[in-house]
Design an enzyme around this catalytic site. Structure first.
Site, PDB file in Angstrom:
ATOM      1  N   GLU A 189       0.830  -1.209   0.000  1.00 32.35           N
ATOM      2  CA  GLU A 189       0.000   0.000   0.000  1.00 32.35           C
ATOM      3  C   GLU A 189       0.862   1.257   0.000  1.00 32.35           C
ATOM      4  O   GLU A 189       0.891   2.047   0.936  1.00 32.35           O
ATOM      5  CB  GLU A 189      -0.957  -0.017   1.189  1.00 32.35           C
ATOM      6  N   GLU A 381      -5.466  -7.869  -1.318  1.00 36.16           N
ATOM      7  CA  GLU A 381      -6.187  -7.854  -0.040  1.00 36.16           C
ATOM      8  C   GLU A 381      -7.652  -7.549  -0.304  1.00 36.16           C
ATOM      9  O   GLU A 381      -7.972  -6.607  -1.038  1.00 36.16           O
ATOM     10  CB  GLU A 381      -5.623  -6.793   0.920  1.00 36.16           C
TER      11      GLU A 381
END
Length: 479
Positions: A189, A381
């Site tokens: 991320e 995810e």
């Protein structure tokens, strides 16, 4: 009934800092993740306040006497139970498993020249166990696990010296596992550097009055490190596949007012595409360069840096997707989201933490990313957190089954739209310490872990109802 394509990898994810524990074992150093405390008085729908790291919070963390106020030090004992956990992955018939390598196990302070062999030994054993069970390892090199020493001594990612320290770490693991790992994610991320500056860049939120400008300087160093890692990796093994990893916060328009539509488009540029563009096109888009001017930033990018970024882009578009939000003029109508607050959508349900559930948003996002980059997608995810209780040694988590099933259906619909997708790893394999709140009660796992917010419990692994359901999906590909 939809059927997931056989060539799409299906599996689960965790991260080292949320699962492993054993923070003081075999020479491991202190990471920035382990300095994030658990606050039992936290308002679940205001976790972005708790994410902020200040000088005062940091001092408290450094003076900790080893009590269970900092749960990521202890995790859920994956370090000692990995064989049992890999057996559960294999029994669930997963094709792949995504985890990270804790930087501080390999280079405890981050600036050593030689690795900690005891730390490498753990990952040798873990990866061998995965390969033995025919589970494809997907490895994140840096998942919010920067050595604290690099913050204290060098100031975190705002200092370009960190690039070489990171590359020494990356080279060590790329070379060591060159014949066992195919898929690599240099940074988890990556946009967290702008939204959760402590986790993403090793910066305190009170470090500078223009912390966003400082985080952009840090992010630029991370982008350079990402490209140099890919260049290095391709020399080590030309068959490596490197992926981006961006937290995607899909935004809708609150209404059809053209001004609001434009605002939402600008929101997506800054929150999503500005990161993917660098990672997949190899250069900053004009709207990001305009932002640099706004902050009066001179990144001092050399021609060599520009060349490295342009020539070493990611092979696949990796991202996390949990929810969508709304761009709104109503500041009082905001709810929590992944990394940042967002406007509420009256058409969507939400979980106890205010995260809005939007499976169709995944299909929309997949189509947009495919149209824009024309590279295969990997959902790294996707999952939902709930406060769950073990009753009669069972967790009847039908809501998780409903959530994952709906998102997999939309994934397959996107594939039928023409999108190329190579994989999906649900978050998470088992209940682990929450990244945002450092609590245990925000449970994402297919497997219940007998542990509370203060570390009490047997840590026994108990498969939930969703575990058996996902096992069947992986076996039959039928939803």
């Amino acid at each position: 009934m939809k059927k997931i394509n056989n060539d799409i990898l299906l599996g689960c994810s965790i991260s080292a800092n949320q699962a492993e524990g054993a923070f003081d074992v075999n020479g491991k150093g202190l990471s920035i993740a382990e300095l994030r405390r658990y606050n039992p008085d936290l308002d679940r729908k205001d976790i972005n306040t708790e994410r902020k790291m200040t000088k005062e919070k940091l001092q408290e963390a450094l003076e900790d006497d080893g009590t269970y106020v900092y749960p990521k030090k202890f995790g859920v004992d994956f370090y000692n139970r990995y064989k049992e956990d890999v057996e559960l992955i294999a029994n669930m018939k997963n094709d792949c498993f995504r985890t990270s390598i804790a930087w501080t196990r390999i280079f405890p302070n981050g600036d050593e020249t030689e690795p900690n062999l005891k730390g490498l030994e753990f990952y040798d054993n873990l990866i061998d166990e995965l390969v033995k069970n025919k589970i494809e390892p997907i490895i994140t090199i840096s998942h919010y696990e920067m050595p604290y020493n690099l913050v204290e001594k060098y100031g975190g990612w705002k200092n370009p010296l960190i690039i070489d320290f990171y590359l020494n770490f990356a080279k060590t693991v790329l070379e060591r596992y060159k014949d066992k790992v195919k898929y690599w994610i240099p940074f988890n991320e990556i946009n967290a550097a702008n939204y959760s500056v402590w986790a993403g860049a090793g910066l305190r939120d009170d470090e500078h009055p223009q912390i966003l400008g400082l985080s952009m300087i840090a992010l630029n160093n991370i982008f350079i490190a990402n490209a140099k890692t890919i260049k290095l990796g391709r020399k080590i093994n030309s068959n490596f596949k490197f992926g981006s990893m961006v937290a995607t916060m899909l935004s809708y328009y609150e209404n059809t007012d053209p001004q609001l539509v434009l605002k939402a488009e600008k929101d997506q540029q800054l929150k999503i595409y500005s990161f993917f563009d660098v990672l997949h096109r190899g250069e900053y888009p004009k709207y990001t360069l305009n932002l640099f001017k706004k902050f009066d930033l001179d990144l001092k990018l050399s021609e060599e840096d520009k060349k490295i970024m342009k020539e070493n882009t990611c092979d696949f578009v990796g991202f996390s997707y949990y929810m969508s939000g709304v761009v709104t003029e109503n500041e009082g109508g905001l709810t929590e989201g992944n990394l940042a607050k967002t406007g509420k959508n009256k058409y969507l349900k939400e979980n106890d933490w205010g995260w809005q559930i939007d499976p169709i948003g995944l299909r929309i996002l997949m189509n947009r990313l495919w149209d824009r980059y024309q590279k295969p997608l990997f959902i790294l995810e996707n999952g939902i957190g709930y406060d769950e209780t073990l009753l009669n040694n069972k967790v009847e988590d039908d809501y998780r089954i409903e959530y994952i099933k709906a998102h997999l259906e939309q994934l397959q619909s996107a594939v039928e739209d023409g999108v190329e997708c190579i994989g999906y790893t649900a978050w998470s394999l088992m209940d682990i310490i929450s990244h945002g709140t450092s609590e245990m009660t925000k449970r994402y796992g297919f497997i219940y872990v007998d542990q509370d917010n203060f570390g009490n419990g047997t840590k026994k692994r108990i498969p939930k109802k969703s575990y058996e359901w996902f096992k069947k999906v992986c076996e039959t590909r039928e939803l």
